[in-house]
Design an enzyme around this catalytic site. Structure first.
Site, PDB file in Angstrom:
ATOM      1  CD  GLU A 144     -45.674   1.756  57.051  1.00 18.05           C
ATOM      2  OE1 GLU A 144     -46.565   2.532  56.665  1.00 18.05           O
ATOM      3  OE2 GLU A 144     -44.472   2.068  57.031  1.00 18.05           O
ATOM      4  CB  CYS A 168     -34.282   1.497  52.339  1.00 22.76           C
ATOM      5  SG  CYS A 168     -34.042   0.288  51.093  1.00 22.76           S
ATOM      6  N   GLY A 220     -37.908  -2.962  62.127  1.00 24.40           N
ATOM      7  CA  GLY A 220     -37.372  -3.792  63.205  1.00 24.40           C
ATOM      8  C   GLY A 220     -36.035  -4.426  62.908  1.00 24.40           C
ATOM      9  CD  GLU A 221     -31.170  -6.250  63.914  1.00 23.21           C
ATOM     10  OE1 GLU A 221     -30.742  -5.354  63.190  1.00 23.21           O
ATOM     11  OE2 GLU A 221     -31.008  -7.464  63.634  1.00 23.21           O
ATOM     12  CB  CYS A 251     -36.439  -0.466  65.152  1.00 21.74           C
ATOM     13  SG  CYS A 251     -34.823  -1.279  65.208  1.00 21.74           S
ATOM     14  CB  CYS A 293     -39.663  -5.112  52.067  1.00 23.04           C
ATOM     15  SG  CYS A 293     -38.673  -4.361  53.359  1.00 23.04           S
ATOM     16  CB  SER A 307     -31.205  -6.556  56.392  1.00 25.70           C
ATOM     17  OG  SER A 307     -30.427  -5.416  56.669  1.00 25.70           O
ATOM     18  CB  CYS A 323     -29.949   3.559  62.361  1.00 25.87           C
ATOM     19  SG  CYS A 323     -29.507   1.880  62.869  1.00 25.87           S
ATOM     20  CB  SER A 353     -27.261  -2.052  58.321  1.00 28.49           C
ATOM     21  OG  SER A 353     -28.432  -2.547  57.743  1.00 28.49           O
ATOM     22  CG  LEU A 354     -19.952  -1.578  57.207  1.00 29.73           C
ATOM     23  CD1 LEU A 354     -19.663  -2.260  58.527  1.00 29.73           C
ATOM     24  CD2 LEU A 354     -18.939  -2.024  56.165  1.00 29.73           C
ATOM     25  CG  HIS A 355     -25.458   1.979  57.039  1.00 30.31           C
ATOM     26  ND1 HIS A 355     -25.864   1.788  55.743  1.00 30.31           N
ATOM     27  CD2 HIS A 355     -26.423   1.388  57.804  1.00 30.31           C
ATOM     28  CE1 HIS A 355     -27.011   1.142  55.734  1.00 30.31           C
ATOM     29  NE2 HIS A 355     -27.368   0.879  56.966  1.00 30.31           N
ATOM     30  CG  ASN A 402     -34.873   6.065  50.338  1.00 29.64           C
ATOM     31  OD1 ASN A 402     -34.888   6.517  49.192  1.00 29.64           O
ATOM     32  ND2 ASN A 402     -34.551   4.805  50.602  1.00 29.64           N
TER      33      ASN A 402
HETATM   34  N1  SAH Z   1     -33.072  -3.411  60.972  1.00 28.27           N
HETATM   35  C1  SAH Z   1     -32.436  -4.057  59.898  1.00 28.27           C
HETATM   36  C2  SAH Z   1     -33.323  -4.251  58.675  1.00 28.27           C
HETATM   37  C3  SAH Z   1     -34.233  -3.111  58.254  1.00 28.27           C
HETATM   38  S1  SAH Z   1     -33.636  -1.696  57.421  1.00 28.27           S
HETATM   39  C4  SAH Z   1     -31.190  -3.311  59.513  1.00 28.27           C
HETATM   40  O1  SAH Z   1     -31.011  -2.206  59.944  1.00 28.27           O
HETATM   41  O2  SAH Z   1     -30.370  -3.902  58.794  1.00 28.27           O
HETATM   42  C5  SAH Z   1     -33.173  -2.089  55.746  1.00 28.27           C
HETATM   43  C6  SAH Z   1     -32.022  -1.207  55.257  1.00 28.27           C
HETATM   44  O3  SAH Z   1     -32.411   0.159  55.001  1.00 28.27           O
HETATM   45  C7  SAH Z   1     -30.902  -1.128  56.274  1.00 28.27           C
HETATM   46  O4  SAH Z   1     -29.663  -1.257  55.663  1.00 28.27           O
HETATM   47  C8  SAH Z   1     -31.081   0.262  56.806  1.00 28.27           C
HETATM   48  O5  SAH Z   1     -29.913   0.721  57.430  1.00 28.27           O
HETATM   49  C9  SAH Z   1     -31.461   1.029  55.577  1.00 28.27           C
HETATM   50  N2  SAH Z   1     -32.041   2.343  55.853  1.00 28.27           N
HETATM   51  C10 SAH Z   1     -32.615   2.782  56.992  1.00 28.27           C
HETATM   52  N3  SAH Z   1     -33.026   4.053  56.859  1.00 28.27           N
HETATM   53  C11 SAH Z   1     -32.703   4.443  55.605  1.00 28.27           C
HETATM   54  C12 SAH Z   1     -32.918   5.643  54.859  1.00 28.27           C
HETATM   55  N4  SAH Z   1     -33.550   6.670  55.382  1.00 28.27           N
HETATM   56  N5  SAH Z   1     -32.474   5.666  53.583  1.00 28.27           N
HETATM   57  C13 SAH Z   1     -31.873   4.592  53.039  1.00 28.27           C
HETATM   58  N6  SAH Z   1     -31.685   3.431  53.682  1.00 28.27           N
HETATM   59  C14 SAH Z   1     -32.085   3.352  54.957  1.00 28.27           C
HETATM   60 FE1  SF4 Z   2     -33.767  -0.380  63.357  1.00 28.51          FE
HETATM   61 FE2  SF4 Z   2     -32.689  -1.138  61.021  1.00 28.51          FE
HETATM   62 FE3  SF4 Z   2     -33.865   1.280  61.286  1.00 28.51          FE
HETATM   63 FE4  SF4 Z   2     -31.539   0.790  62.494  1.00 28.51          FE
HETATM   64  S1  SF4 Z   2     -31.924   0.837  60.272  1.00 28.51           S
HETATM   65  S2  SF4 Z   2     -33.322   1.804  63.417  1.00 28.51           S
HETATM   66  S3  SF4 Z   2     -31.786  -1.357  63.074  1.00 28.51           S
HETATM   67  S4  SF4 Z   2     -34.874  -0.710  61.432  1.00 28.51           S
END
Ligand code: SAH
Ligand code: SF4
Length: 409
Positions: free
Chosen positions: A115, A382, A206-207, A135, A128, A238, A139, A260-262, A339
């Site tokens: 997508e 996201c 994807g990563e 992926c 985007c 990212s 996560c 993506s620290l989180h 989200n």
């Molecule tokens: N794989 C890469 C890039 C894609 S995700 C990465 O993880 O950085 C883009 C961003 O959206 C990342 O920071 C990811 O952690 C965040 N993300 C993933 N799932 C989400 C969700 N359900 N709600 C909000 N952000 C989310």
């Molecule tokens: Fe993959 Fe990024 Fe989603 Fe983590 S947040 S599963 S690295 S796409």
């Protein structure tokens, strides 16, 4: 590619060529286009000239039909058509959100789906882009992470998303336009009036750092001054924290970095971003401190998803500030309200909690805006992307997570 110290978990497979036996020129380097023409029988001088012309038509003008390449001799055009194509992904579905966000479900030549999302704002339009089908990581809060099937997208499939977006937005330049310098924000000269696609984020499925070579190839094409000519300052990659590839990303691609620290503790980050068990927070922040090109004018963005009662306390916010200061990071924080997606194991923090968290970081002198969710109604926000919209059971999700974790080693 094989990443040192890491089992490359991605099966790439052989993707059938979209044009049958014909070679798709999209995604090849300039040199690759020239070599393909020479291999097909042109002499070195002709191949060089034609490659330059074709490059310009593909990436500057968006032309897919060799017959429309008017500065190429008429007799030569059928010869090209027989041997080459200028491909586009197939559009399976196009959706428009009530906030103007658009999402496309695309299919590759082998039927694999991915997508892309376009997010229009008052002052910019952000595409985007996906780097993989699915992926390999998992996560816990991310819908894409629940997909079992994964393959890397090729450079052509990645740059193809940008080309398709410009087709869909109807913004290929008309008339005779000059190219620009890739370091110049105004590159391309047709930016000023009505350019809708102004920024690219590698934040789709994807990563990207697990598909380094293809992502690099695609972004080099996107930045090429005689083509799409997007400045590296308008592109953000990212990563969830693939530490061994971060320095190369800075040196060889040079775009803005988002991480993506989180979470700020090992316990919580291990749970929600399981890659943390391989590359921990300290290592990750050291790699950020060493990221080439990061400075106060070009800050690293730390993405932080707001999960209710998981990572959203005042203590978490203070620890985040402390870490950023300890590692002297030129950083900004992007707070992303979680989200939701079907079956997700988390809830979004309350708006008051998100605001309080943001305020604490701002008070420490670090910018921490809250990202407005876009396209939620079409599952384009996201972390909501997933090509097959099935709802797996909790047990199935756990099984997929366990398999992925085992593959990471
Ligand atoms: N794989 C890469 C890039 C894609 S995700 C990465 O993880 O950085 C883009 C961003 O959206 C990342 O920071 C990811 O952690 C965040 N993300 C993933 N799932 C989400 C969700 N359900 N709600 C909000 N952000 C989310
Ligand atoms: Fe993959 Fe990024 Fe989603 Fe983590 S947040 S599963 S690295 S796409």
């Amino acid at each position: 590619m094989q990443i040192p110290g890491h089992i490359d978990p991605v099966t790439t497979g052989t993707v059938p060529l979209r044009g049958g036996n014909r070679v798709d020129l999209v995604g090849l380097t300039r040199e690759g286009v020239r070599a393909a023409l020479e291999e097909a029988g042109l002499d070195a001088k002709a191949a060089k000239l034609r490659a330059k012309q074709i490059w310009h038509w593909i990436y500057h003008r968006g032309v897919t039909d060799f017959d429309a390449m008017t500065d190429i001799a008429k007799a030569m055009r059928p010869w090209l058509t027989e041997r080459f194509i200028v491909g586009r992904p197939t559009v399976r579905e196009a959706q428009l959100s009530n906030d103007g966000t658009r999402k496309w479900l695309l299919a590759a030549a082998d039927g694999q789906e991915y997508e892309m999302v376009f997010i229009p704002d008052a002052d910019r339009g952000t595409l985007c882009v996906s780097s993989q089908v699915g992926c390999t990581l998992n996560c816990r809060f991310c819908h894409t992470g629940t997909m079992r099937l994964v393959r890397n997208l090729s450079a052509g499939e990645i740059v193809g998303q940008v080309l398709l977006a410009r087709d869909a937005l109807g913004e290929w330049p008309k008339g005779n336009m000059a190219g620009g310098d890739q370091d110049d924000d105004e590159a391309g000269h047709y930016t000023a009036d009505g350019r809708m696609l102004t920024n690219i984020v590698m934040m789709g499925m994807g990563e990207p750092l697990y598909n380094f070579d293809e992502v690099k190839g695609a972004l080099k094409i996107v930045m090429d001054g005689d083509g799409l000519a997007l400045s590296k300052r308008r592109i953000t990659l990212s990563t969830s924290g693939v530490v061994p590839m971060m320095a190369r990303a800075g040196e060889e691609i040079g775009v803005n970095l988002a991480v993506s620290l989180h979470a700020v503790s090992k316990e919580i980050r291990d749970e929600i971003v399981p890659l943390n068990r391989k590359y921990g927070i300290e290592e990750l922040l050291e790699a950020c401190a060493a990221y080439p090109g990061a400075n106060n004018a070009r800050r690293i963005t730390f993405e932080y998803v707001m999960l209710k009662d998981k990572n959203d306390s005042d203590a978490d916010a203070r620890e985040l500030v402390r870490l950023i200061k300890q590692y002297r990071l030129p950083a900004k924080v992007n707070l992303i309200p979680f989200n939701p997606w079907p079956g997700a194991p988390y809830e979004c923090s309350s708006p008051e909690r998100v605001r309080a968290f943001s305020n604490l970081i701002f008070e420490a002198g670090i910018s921490a805006p809250v990202r407005t969710p876009r396209g939620r109604d079409i599952m384009a926000a996201c972390g909501q992307l997933k090509s097959a919209a099935t709802r797996p059971s909790r047990a199935e999700l756990d099984r997929i997570a366990a398999e992925k974790q085992a593959a990471l080693g």
